[in-house]
Scaffold this active site. Structure first.
Site, PDB file in Angstrom:
ATOM      1  N   GLU A 115      30.241  39.908  50.857  1.00 18.67           N
ATOM      2  CA  GLU A 115      29.500  39.084  49.892  1.00 18.67           C
ATOM      3  C   GLU A 115      28.158  38.571  50.434  1.00 18.67           C
ATOM      4  OE1 GLU A 115      31.962  36.001  48.241  1.00 18.67           O
ATOM      5  OE2 GLU A 115      33.295  37.426  47.254  1.00 18.67           O
ATOM      6  N   GLU A 171      38.446  42.289  46.110  1.00 16.04           N
ATOM      7  CA  GLU A 171      38.862  40.912  45.806  1.00 16.04           C
ATOM      8  C   GLU A 171      38.962  40.776  44.291  1.00 16.04           C
ATOM      9  OE1 GLU A 171      37.009  37.494  47.574  1.00 16.04           O
ATOM     10  OE2 GLU A 171      36.454  38.593  49.403  1.00 16.04           O
TER      11      GLU A 171
END
Length: 503
Positions: free
Chosen positions: A173, A292
């Site tokens: 991320e 995720e």
């Protein structure tokens, strides 16, 4: 009563079911590791401190691959802190989750746990505060036979044979301003490309995942993927996608249709990747690692972080999942299967305690949350080939997603065993009938219809005191008449309808 219709035919194949779609995620966050998978002194812990009850539930869940050690945690992590004699390991401040990391559990302990859990490891390297050299050092420690400093260090630590880890994430991320070491797409793309090239010099057999967007709502979404892939397309095998769906606003209709957003997210990432492939004259089609995803009551996280100082393994986002949450999770799995041609890996976040299907009490029991059940049943029965299904029938309006189909379906067919599994979700507030046309698969007989129904008690949840309050129930054996079946789908329900070739 409304009726929806769907036809199932083996001629309309999407792709094979990849077992890596049923992955999970273990991050050094909250009590996922300490008090979750690892708790020395627990009555069911083995001599290494691995909780046997959590291991048994992980195997029952059907998890295939587990991503480790993060997540946001990895962007400030020194992997060397977690190897070697435990007494010599340093304590560190974990900036991601405002915690004290003891490093009592590290790479060698995780690999021991992965073997016991019978899962494939998927490791992430730190590209937040570290870079090319540290990634190569970790890869050498994990995968090189010996003769170099870090591979010999592994052997010194008592692990003679390399771990042979095949899946590696190039950071986590890095598009997010919250990330330690946040980067622009240009900065990350260059770093990821150089790291990928170097890692494949150390071990050409590895498969690499470049960071995609943290969620579809990011202001840089799609532009981030395009820029990153301009640099990395030649060197990586997957682009990641992350998403969470928050029920906190009480918008039940929109929450039940969350899979509509996931479906659009996947299609848009695929379109962006294929755009880069076209520009670069690439024949290879990149796959997505959806590493995720879950339901997450996100509003609670900041409160958890703000209310305390620096602690070891504090309780963080230990969400208690409802029957309605389980239906949503089941529908997200339907979407991942429907894109089996382009989604090659998927990891539900996380495995234990932290927004997890498995909950534990430190020193006490472990139990299955409501979301455990659709995952376990899908992992067990989705085999063979994913078949395209296009249900027709009622629709309804939602605030977030506009008009949506009330019924969502996907099917898998195993030609070797003759097993057909139809996964069907009723997103509406009323019971309806699903008319299933199976004339393309003659010779089938009904096996079982299992449902997880949130219509009557949407807020019901499993707890340590009532661990079986929300469980799937057997409805009956679906009857076939001239190749057709009529299946009652309860309101707000996830359903598994199984058929098999008559012997």
């Amino acid at each position: 009563m409304d009726t929806a219709r769907v036809s199932i035919d083996p001629a309309f194949a999407i792709g094979d079911v990849d077992r890596r779609l049923f992955g999970s995620f273990v991050e050094h966050m909250g009590r996922c590791v300490y008090g979750g998978v690892f708790e020395p002194g627990h009555p069911e812990a083995d001599p290494s401190g691995l909780r046997g009850d959590v291991l048994a539930l992980t195997r029952e869940l059907g998890v295939s691959v587990v991503r480790y050690p993060g997540g946001n945690f990895v962007s400030g992590y020194r992997w060397e802190d977690g190897v070697g004699p435990v007494g010599d390991r340093p304590r560190r401040l974990d900036l991601a989750w405002k915690s004290i990391e003891t490093n009592a559990f590290g790479l060698d302990e995780f690999m021991r746990w992965a073997r016991a859990a019978r899962v494939e490891p998927m490791l992430a390297v730190n590209l937040g505060t570290r870079g090319v050299q540290e990634a190569c050092d970790l890869l050498e420690y994990a995968n090189h036979p010996g003769g170099g400093h870090f591979s010999d260090l592994r052997r010194k630590h008592g692990v003679e044979q390399p771990y042979g880890v095949r899946l590696w994430c190039l950071g986590n991320e890095l598009d997010g301003p919250w990330q330690v070491g946040h980067k622009t797409a240009e900065e990350y793309g260059r770093l990821a490309a150089e790291t990928a090239k170097a890692m494949k010099l150390v071990d050409p057999s590895v498969s690499l995942v470049a960071c995609g967007s943290s969620n579809r709502g990011m202001p840089t979404f799609a532009a981030w993927e395009a820029t990153v892939l301009e640099h990395t397309y030649d060197h990586v095998d997957y682009i990641s996608a992350h998403t969470y769906y928050d029920p906190s606003d009480g918008d039940r209709a929109s929450m039940l249709a969350s899979a509509v957003d996931m479906d659009a997210f996947i299609r848009e990432v695929v379109a962006t990747a294929d755009h880069v492939a076209a520009k670069q004259r690439q024949r290879r089609r990149l796959k997505i690692s959806f590493d995720e995803w879950n339901v997450w009551y996100q509003a609670r996280l900041q409160h958890d972080l703000d209310r305390r100082g620096w602690e070891e393994a504090p309780a963080l986002i230990e969400d208690t999942y409802t029957a309605l949450d389980a239906v949503v999770v089941g529908d997200l799995l339907v979407t991942l299967l429907r894109h089996a041609d382009r989604v090659g890996i998927a990891c539900q976040a996380q495995l234990a305690n932290v927004i997890a299907p498995i909950r534990t009490i430190t020193g006490g029991p472990a139990w299955r949350q409501s979301i455990f059940h659709p995952f376990a049943l899908t992992a067990r029965h989705a085999t063979g080939t994913v078949l395209r299904t296009e249900p027709t029938g009622p629709t309804h309006e939602t605030t977030r997603h506009g008009e949506v189909s009330t019924v969502d379906t996907v099917a898998t067919y195993d030609s070797d065993s003759g097993a057909l599994a139809l996964f069907a979700v009723n997103r509406g507030d009323s019971d309806l009938v699903l008319d299933v046309d199976l004339r393309g698969l003659p010779g089938l007989a009904g096996v079982a219809h299992t449902t997880l129904d949130a219509g009557a008690a949407p807020d019901a949840a499993n707890t340590a005191d009532a661990p079986e309050r929300v469980v799937p129930r057997h409805v009956g054996v679906p009857a076939l008449d001239a190749g057709r079946a009529r299946i009652l789908l309860p309101a707000a329900s996830w359903n598994l309808i199984r058929f098999a070739t008559e012997k």
